[in-house]
Design an enzyme around this catalytic site. Sequence first.
Site, mmCIF file in Angstrom:
data_model
loop_
_atom_site.group_PDB
_atom_site.id
_atom_site.type_symbol
_atom_site.label_atom_id
_atom_site.label_comp_id
_atom_site.label_asym_id
_atom_site.label_seq_id
_atom_site.Cartn_x
_atom_site.Cartn_y
_atom_site.Cartn_z
ATOM 1 N N GLU A 35 31.206 33.512 48.166
ATOM 2 C CA GLU A 35 32.663 33.680 48.247
ATOM 3 C C GLU A 35 33.096 33.795 49.703
ATOM 4 O O GLU A 35 32.548 34.591 50.453
ATOM 5 C CB GLU A 35 33.110 34.916 47.460
ATOM 6 C CG GLU A 35 34.582 35.252 47.580
ATOM 7 C CD GLU A 35 35.498 34.094 47.223
ATOM 8 O OE1 GLU A 35 36.359 33.757 48.054
ATOM 9 O OE2 GLU A 35 35.347 33.510 46.115
ATOM 10 N N THR A 42 41.910 33.740 43.237
ATOM 11 C CA THR A 42 43.370 33.663 43.206
ATOM 12 C C THR A 42 43.957 34.692 42.264
ATOM 13 O O THR A 42 44.897 35.413 42.605
ATOM 14 C CB THR A 42 43.818 32.253 42.778
ATOM 15 O OG1 THR A 42 43.435 31.312 43.785
ATOM 16 C CG2 THR A 42 45.326 32.196 42.600
ATOM 17 N N CYS A 43 43.420 34.800 41.058
ATOM 18 C CA CYS A 43 43.997 35.679 40.039
ATOM 19 C C CYS A 43 44.130 37.102 40.546
ATOM 20 O O CYS A 43 45.210 37.693 40.513
ATOM 21 C CB CYS A 43 43.144 35.658 38.778
ATOM 22 S SG CYS A 43 43.669 36.874 37.553
ATOM 23 N N LYS A 52 51.991 40.421 38.486
ATOM 24 C CA LYS A 52 52.355 41.289 37.361
ATOM 25 C C LYS A 52 52.737 42.684 37.848
ATOM 26 O O LYS A 52 53.578 43.353 37.221
ATOM 27 C CB LYS A 52 51.225 41.370 36.340
ATOM 28 C CG LYS A 52 51.185 40.196 35.365
ATOM 29 C CD LYS A 52 51.379 38.895 36.076
ATOM 30 C CE LYS A 52 51.336 37.659 35.268
ATOM 31 N NZ LYS A 52 51.358 36.456 36.142
ATOM 32 N N ILE A 185 54.988 29.929 37.334
ATOM 33 C CA ILE A 185 55.100 30.589 38.636
ATOM 34 C C ILE A 185 56.558 30.718 39.053
ATOM 35 O O ILE A 185 57.017 31.792 39.466
ATOM 36 C CB ILE A 185 54.286 29.820 39.694
ATOM 37 C CG1 ILE A 185 52.795 29.844 39.352
ATOM 38 C CG2 ILE A 185 54.511 30.417 41.084
ATOM 39 C CD1 ILE A 185 51.942 28.916 40.206
ATOM 40 N N GLY A 268 53.181 23.861 41.032
ATOM 41 C CA GLY A 268 51.839 23.835 40.471
ATOM 42 C C GLY A 268 50.773 24.098 41.512
ATOM 43 O O GLY A 268 51.063 24.345 42.689
ATOM 44 N N ASP A 308 39.905 26.441 37.773
ATOM 45 C CA ASP A 308 40.986 25.576 38.244
ATOM 46 C C ASP A 308 40.487 24.301 38.900
ATOM 47 O O ASP A 308 41.284 23.394 39.170
ATOM 48 C CB ASP A 308 41.867 26.334 39.248
ATOM 49 C CG ASP A 308 42.693 27.425 38.593
ATOM 50 O OD1 ASP A 308 42.626 27.569 37.358
ATOM 51 O OD2 ASP A 308 43.412 28.142 39.325
ATOM 52 N N ALA A 316 43.334 32.381 34.175
ATOM 53 C CA ALA A 316 42.142 33.160 34.505
ATOM 54 C C ALA A 316 41.240 33.338 33.300
ATOM 55 O O ALA A 316 40.001 33.245 33.409
ATOM 56 C CB ALA A 316 42.553 34.524 35.058
ATOM 57 N N HIS A 439 54.758 50.139 11.009
ATOM 58 C CA HIS A 439 56.201 50.253 11.202
ATOM 59 C C HIS A 439 56.526 51.554 11.919
ATOM 60 O O HIS A 439 55.970 52.602 11.562
ATOM 61 C CB HIS A 439 56.905 50.233 9.833
ATOM 62 C CG HIS A 439 58.383 50.432 9.916
ATOM 63 N ND1 HIS A 439 59.240 49.411 10.270
ATOM 64 C CD2 HIS A 439 59.169 51.532 9.690
ATOM 65 C CE1 HIS A 439 60.472 49.875 10.260
ATOM 66 N NE2 HIS A 439 60.462 51.162 9.904
#
Length: 462
Positions: A35, A42-43, A52, A185, A268, A308, A316, A439
Amino acid sequence: MANGTFDIVVLGGGSGGYACALRAAELGKTVALVERDALGGTCLNRGCIPTKALLHAAEVADQTREAARFGIRASFEGIDVAGVHAYKDRIVSTTVKGLTGLIKSKGIEIVEGEGRLTGPTTVRVTAADGTVRDLEGGHIVLATGSFPRSLPGLEIDGERVISSDHALTLDRVPASVVILGGGVIGVEFASVWRSFGAEVTIVEALPHLLPLEEESSSKRLERAFRKRGVKYELGTRFEGVKTTDGGVSVSLEGGKTLEAELLLVAVGRGPVSEGIGLEEVGVETERGFVKVDQFCRTNVPTISAVGDLIPTLQLAHVGFAEGILVAERLGGLDPRPIDYDGVPRITYSDPEVAAVGITTATARERGIEIREVTYDLAGNPKSKILGTQGEVKVIAAVDGPVLGVHMVGARVGELVTEGQLIYNWEALPDEVAELIHAHPTQSEAVGEAHLALAGKPLHVHG
């Protein structure tokens, strides 16, 4: 730095890459995980998680403004952008730290640096200090992820014309924004910025926002956005942008122009496939994506690709599933191919849009005769308590199983897992109608839609 030999070398530590590494280690494989940036890809660092967090901060802002509706005295004094970023970054950093510890605890070797294929079983890693290390693996898994795309001739300068990466670190709430692209996005950033007080206009070339979702869901979202003051230009193509003293002037086909402080390009994401040695090794690509079969195998027998980087859903959780599939295949198991129709999709705007299965348009394209029912959340007490509007739409084959569940409303992303079980277990509407839903919950709306589809509607008018 010493070279090394491993059963599997994974190039990329994002969702697909680290999921593959973890599962392979569980199956007794020796694994190197390469890495160049932070683990989680990215996530975790520039996508799902930080966005989020911003969306939740936006929800808190809206709830503060609307507190009087619930008999609560509160005053909204504004957005502390530095405080919002501190909250967001704390979530990201602690999650990265936890993930790093998990990966190390499994005996996976994390190799920091930029990796490049040098052969069908070899990867050369160049560290930030220029140190080079050669790794050999019985198998190579490519999981290099994606980057924010732009349009031909549209330069992202990071100041007035920005990508989602820049938007996540913006040091202010812009007075006004034009968002180019009405997909996930674009819609999510529109929702955040509108809640933070910005004037927002979305430009989308296709006829609806979220054009890949059920049309009725898109229309519901459009009505909700219109009510919130989010503007949009649908079925309209972007022609160009010029910088002005106040920001940008965006030109649309037909001669219309939009003035704003910023232009967010949200058209995108593209695969990170250049510069990783694909051509030299002979890995086949198409439009930049690595070509794979249903088991994520490339045309080179010792190389697989996930996430991706391949032309599947850029989610993800799809990367997780593909990484696990590859690890289990290499571990001698017999995994099933992924049914991508059965993957849940969520847009975390206000209101949320969630779905699993196929749309009515897709069903028609495939020649499937269907039945459908739409249950309005106006009949759901928990949704009334939350103050949300929306719907649950279920489509099923005539005399056959449920083919799609499509939802709009606050928190419906938490309901989509039931829809996933219904779709993937090929449940009949009559079978779901037999299930008793607690309920008061929003999940009752899923039950009510299936009751109606089974011919025994309960809380349904007409």
